[in-house]
Motif scaffolding. Sequence first.
Motif, short mmCIF file in Angstrom:
data_model
loop_
_atom_site.label_atom_id
_atom_site.label_comp_id
_atom_site.label_asym_id
_atom_site.label_seq_id
_atom_site.Cartn_x
_atom_site.Cartn_y
_atom_site.Cartn_z
N TYR A 5 0.86 -1.18 0.00
CA TYR A 5 0.00 0.00 0.00
C TYR A 5 0.90 1.23 0.00
CZ TYR A 5 -3.68 -3.28 1.14
OH TYR A 5 -4.56 -4.32 1.11
N TYR A 7 0.76 5.12 0.24
CA TYR A 7 -0.13 6.20 0.65
C TYR A 7 0.52 7.55 0.35
CZ TYR A 7 -2.51 2.62 3.39
OH TYR A 7 -3.18 1.49 3.79
N ARG A 90 -1.04 -1.02 -4.33
CA ARG A 90 -2.22 -0.18 -4.34
C ARG A 90 -1.81 1.26 -4.02
NH1 ARG A 90 -3.08 -5.21 -2.62
NH2 ARG A 90 -4.97 -6.30 -3.30
N HIS A 97 -8.80 4.60 -3.17
CA HIS A 97 -7.94 3.65 -3.88
C HIS A 97 -7.89 4.12 -5.33
CE1 HIS A 97 -7.14 -0.91 -4.70
NE2 HIS A 97 -6.35 -0.13 -5.39
#
Length: 162
Positions: A5, A7, A90, A97
Amino acid sequence: MLDRYLYGNIARISPEAPVPVLEKVKVENKPGGAANVALNIKSLGSNPYLFGITGDDNAGNILNEILSSDGIETDNIIRIHGRPTTLKTRIMASGQHLLRIDDEICDEIDDEIQQAVKVKFDTLIQKVKIAAVIFQDYNKGFLTEKLINYIINQCSLNGIFT
């Protein structure tokens, strides 16, 4: 499978194309796929023995480190040179997302790797009392029809629920 992930925050649009520019804030890596299933089994108080493959790469190293730190044995994970560890990245911003990038090869494992898995499986069921076998590889090429049939047969012979 390693779930990554990424961010960040979007504060502007790229001058090169009409796309947002993500300013990276943090990166998290988590076990995905069958490794996540093993972690769920562990959280329920059982002791899972995870079988699978990874690449001989950085994502495989990270996945093995996370699994080991979470108390999941990695002895039955076979590292394959030239095949990447399945990596799902992701891209996340403001709770949204935005994009997923998949880096993977889903071709079935060859007969040599299947044979190595069979040997590892047979060794394990002779050493440890196994209550059940759960099959899951999210169609990533590890569970071939021949390998599934072999494991089901071995489980049937040894009274192991599948």
